[in-house]
Design a protein around this motif. Structure first.
Motif, short mmCIF file in Angstrom:
data_model
loop_
_atom_site.label_atom_id
_atom_site.label_comp_id
_atom_site.label_asym_id
_atom_site.label_seq_id
_atom_site.Cartn_x
_atom_site.Cartn_y
_atom_site.Cartn_z
N GLY A 251 55.91 33.83 40.07
CA GLY A 251 55.20 35.05 39.69
C GLY A 251 54.72 35.83 40.90
N PRO A 252 54.12 37.01 40.67
CA PRO A 252 53.67 37.87 41.78
C PRO A 252 52.72 37.14 42.72
CG PRO A 252 53.60 39.06 39.70
CD PRO A 252 53.89 37.63 39.36
N ARG A 253 53.07 37.13 44.00
CA ARG A 253 52.32 36.37 45.00
C ARG A 253 51.28 37.25 45.68
NH1 ARG A 253 53.61 35.28 50.48
NH2 ARG A 253 55.55 36.45 50.19
N ARG A 254 50.12 36.68 45.95
CA ARG A 254 49.08 37.37 46.72
C ARG A 254 49.52 37.45 48.18
NH1 ARG A 254 43.42 38.22 46.46
NH2 ARG A 254 43.25 37.14 44.47
N LEU A 255 49.57 38.68 48.71
CA LEU A 255 50.00 38.88 50.09
C LEU A 255 48.85 38.98 51.08
CD1 LEU A 255 53.02 41.32 49.62
CD2 LEU A 255 52.99 38.82 49.68
N LEU A 256 47.66 39.27 50.59
CA LEU A 256 46.47 39.26 51.43
C LEU A 256 45.38 38.45 50.72
CD1 LEU A 256 46.27 42.95 52.74
CD2 LEU A 256 46.89 40.90 54.04
N PRO A 257 44.65 37.61 51.44
CA PRO A 257 43.67 36.73 50.80
C PRO A 257 42.44 37.51 50.32
CG PRO A 257 43.51 36.55 53.17
CD PRO A 257 44.71 37.43 52.90
N PRO A 258 41.69 36.93 49.39
CA PRO A 258 40.42 37.57 49.00
C PRO A 258 39.50 37.72 50.20
CG PRO A 258 40.98 35.71 47.55
CD PRO A 258 41.92 35.65 48.71
N ALA A 259 38.72 38.79 50.19
CA ALA A 259 37.84 39.07 51.33
C ALA A 259 36.76 38.01 51.48
CB ALA A 259 37.20 40.45 51.17
N LEU A 260 36.37 37.40 50.39
CA LEU A 260 35.39 36.32 50.39
C LEU A 260 35.89 35.22 49.46
CD1 LEU A 260 32.12 38.42 49.97
CD2 LEU A 260 32.52 36.88 51.89
N THR A 261 35.62 33.98 49.78
CA THR A 261 35.90 32.92 48.83
C THR A 261 34.80 32.90 47.77
OG1 THR A 261 34.63 31.21 49.99
CG2 THR A 261 36.94 31.56 50.69
N LEU A 262 35.08 32.28 46.66
CA LEU A 262 34.04 32.17 45.63
C LEU A 262 32.83 31.41 46.15
CD1 LEU A 262 36.09 31.52 42.36
CD2 LEU A 262 34.54 33.43 42.80
N ASP A 263 33.06 30.42 47.00
CA ASP A 263 31.95 29.63 47.55
C ASP A 263 31.09 30.45 48.50
OD1 ASP A 263 32.66 27.37 46.14
OD2 ASP A 263 33.93 26.58 47.75
N GLU A 264 31.66 31.50 49.11
CA GLU A 264 30.89 32.34 50.03
C GLU A 264 30.00 33.35 49.30
OE1 GLU A 264 33.62 32.67 54.05
OE2 GLU A 264 34.27 33.79 52.26
N LEU A 265 30.26 33.57 48.03
CA LEU A 265 29.45 34.51 47.27
C LEU A 265 28.14 33.86 46.84
CD1 LEU A 265 32.16 36.09 44.93
CD2 LEU A 265 30.94 37.25 46.77
N PRO A 266 27.08 34.65 46.71
CA PRO A 266 25.86 34.11 46.12
C PRO A 266 26.08 33.80 44.64
CG PRO A 266 25.65 36.47 46.45
CD PRO A 266 26.95 36.06 47.08
N ALA A 267 25.13 33.12 44.03
CA ALA A 267 25.25 32.76 42.61
C ALA A 267 25.48 34.01 41.77
CB ALA A 267 23.99 32.04 42.15
N ILE A 268 26.48 33.95 40.89
CA ILE A 268 26.85 35.10 40.06
C ILE A 268 26.09 35.05 38.74
CG2 ILE A 268 28.76 36.28 38.92
CD1 ILE A 268 28.80 36.36 42.01
N ASP A 269 25.53 36.19 38.36
CA ASP A 269 24.77 36.28 37.11
C ASP A 269 25.62 36.78 35.95
OD1 ASP A 269 22.08 35.69 38.29
OD2 ASP A 269 22.51 37.53 39.40
N LEU A 270 26.55 37.70 36.23
CA LEU A 270 27.33 38.33 35.16
C LEU A 270 28.75 38.59 35.66
CD1 LEU A 270 27.41 39.73 32.34
CD2 LEU A 270 26.69 41.84 33.49
N VAL A 271 29.72 38.24 34.82
CA VAL A 271 31.13 38.48 35.10
C VAL A 271 31.67 39.43 34.04
CG1 VAL A 271 33.43 37.46 35.35
CG2 VAL A 271 31.41 36.20 36.13
N MET A 272 32.38 40.49 34.47
CA MET A 272 32.99 41.45 33.55
C MET A 272 34.50 41.37 33.71
SD MET A 272 30.38 44.61 34.33
CE MET A 272 30.51 44.29 36.09
N ILE A 273 35.21 41.16 32.62
CA ILE A 273 36.67 41.06 32.63
C ILE A 273 37.21 42.13 31.70
CG2 ILE A 273 38.66 39.62 32.07
CD1 ILE A 273 36.94 37.19 32.85
N THR A 274 38.11 42.98 32.22
CA THR A 274 38.55 44.15 31.46
C THR A 274 39.64 43.84 30.45
OG1 THR A 274 40.16 44.72 33.19
CG2 THR A 274 37.95 45.74 33.32
N HIS A 275 40.51 42.85 30.73
CA HIS A 275 41.55 42.47 29.78
C HIS A 275 42.21 41.19 30.26
CE1 HIS A 275 43.75 44.74 32.83
NE2 HIS A 275 44.92 44.38 32.32
#
Length: 344
Positions: free
Chosen positions: A115-139
């Motif tokens: 399937g479609p491959r990521r060519l550039l990595p995420p700017a931050l890893t999930l572990d580098e983010l502070p605790a997440i309070d709310l996640v919004m997913i569009t579809h």
């Protein structure tokens, strides 16, 4: 074994509300005429792709900036937006940490070896983010709903965040381990409030599908208007262009401080025009919605379509010049760049 290989298998149970015009007999439908992509169209597109020259992606032309993870972790007072990559964004608003369409996997696919491959990595890893309070997913498409990222978020040490999603998306989240009480499904124009933040699901011209058969359009799709700290941000989600749709959204949600407008995944137009806007159409939405500022998103990460990964900002620049719009008003962020937002 099958469920272990494809943990995102569970299909949404579709229940139509006869009082709502976008609830069709067999699934959700758009407010305006829409050309649903067919399997024959997909075959035609892939035949054309096989015959065309390989696309050269100039990844060096995509600006990248190392985020200040420590500053973001310490911040609870200044509204901000950080572009993680593709449609994924980290938002700080009203003292809360929000994620929009979090996708961290190596491929936008049900399988991590195809399937479609990521060519550039995420700017931050999930572990580098502070605790997440709310996640919004569009579809529920794989470049917007990443099962593995959702599962990791559900297991964060501070406890699972709240998830706000369109109707029919809950089964995938439940399978990923999100507690049922943390999932809030919305129809168009419905809202969810957490602390000082309100998220409103807005209509889009798109479709949904997560498996080969059995689930087409049985989960809803949309965008999010997010309010807090005297600001309003809006992301339309994946959408085709229809001026009446965006005039309607503008009228319903009111003044807009920041629009996150998609500019990528648009070639070939004969196949993608109904479902994805291109940079020219993004500029038209900017002119209709009249935000204080717009940022270009949904590009520069996955090679999903036929245009080169670096091409969307070039097409956008030509359109902005055509209408005399300052590049600062509709900016192209660097991957990982943080924008600090000023209340009206």
């Amino acid at each position: 074994m099958f469920r272990k290989l494809l943990p995102h298998w569970p299909l949404p149970r579709y229940r139509a509300d006869a009082a709502r015009s976008h609830h069709g007999v067999d699934g959700y439908q758009n407010l305006y005429p829409f050309k649903q992509p067919r399997f024959a169209d997909l075959l035609r597109w892939n035949w054309q792709r096989w015959r065309m020259p390989a696309v050269a992606h100039r990844l060096q032309d995509i600006r990248r900036q190392a985020p200040d993870a420590a500053a973001l972790a310490a911040n609870r007072s200044r509204p901000s937006y950080t572009w993680i990559g593709h449609a994924s964004g980290f938002i700080q608003l009203a003292g809360l940490n929000l994620l929009l369409d979090p996708v961290w996997s190596a491929r936008a696919s049900p399988l991590q070896w195809a399937g479609p491959r990521r060519l550039l990595p995420p700017a931050l890893t999930l572990d580098e983010l502070p605790a997440i309070d709310l996640v919004m997913i569009t579809h529920n498409h794989y470049d917007h709903l990443d099962f593995h990222a959702v599962r990791q978020l559900a297991r964060q040490t501070s406890g699972a965040p709240q998830f706000v999603v369109p109707l029919g998306v809950a089964p995938t989240l439940l399978r990923a381990g999100v507690p049922a009480g943390h999932i809030h499904q919305l129809d168009w124009w419905e809202s969810f409030k957490l602390g000082g933040v309100e998220a409103v699901l807005t209509p889009a011209q798109h479709w949904s599908k997560r498996w080969v058969f059995g689930d087409r359009n049985r989960a809803l799709w949309g965008g999010f208007a997010v309010r807090g700290d005297g600001l309003q941000l809006w992301y339309p989600g994946d959408t085709g262009y229809h001026p009446e749709l965006f005039a309607l959204v503008s009228k319903r949600i009111g003044p807009l401080d920041l629009a996150l407008l998609p500019i990528g995944a648009y070639q070939p137009r004969w196949f993608l025009q109904a479902q994805h806007i291109d940079p020219a159409e993004a500029v038209q939405i900017f002119r209709i919605m009249k935000p204080r500022r717009a940022l270009a998103v949904h590009w520069g990460t996955f090679a999903l379509t036929d245009e080169a990964l670096h091409q969307p900002p070039l097409d956008l620049a030509a359109e902005l010049e055509k209408y005399g719009i300052a590049p600062a008003d509709f900016a192209v962020p660097a991957l990982g760049e943080t924008f600090w937002l000023r209340p009206r």
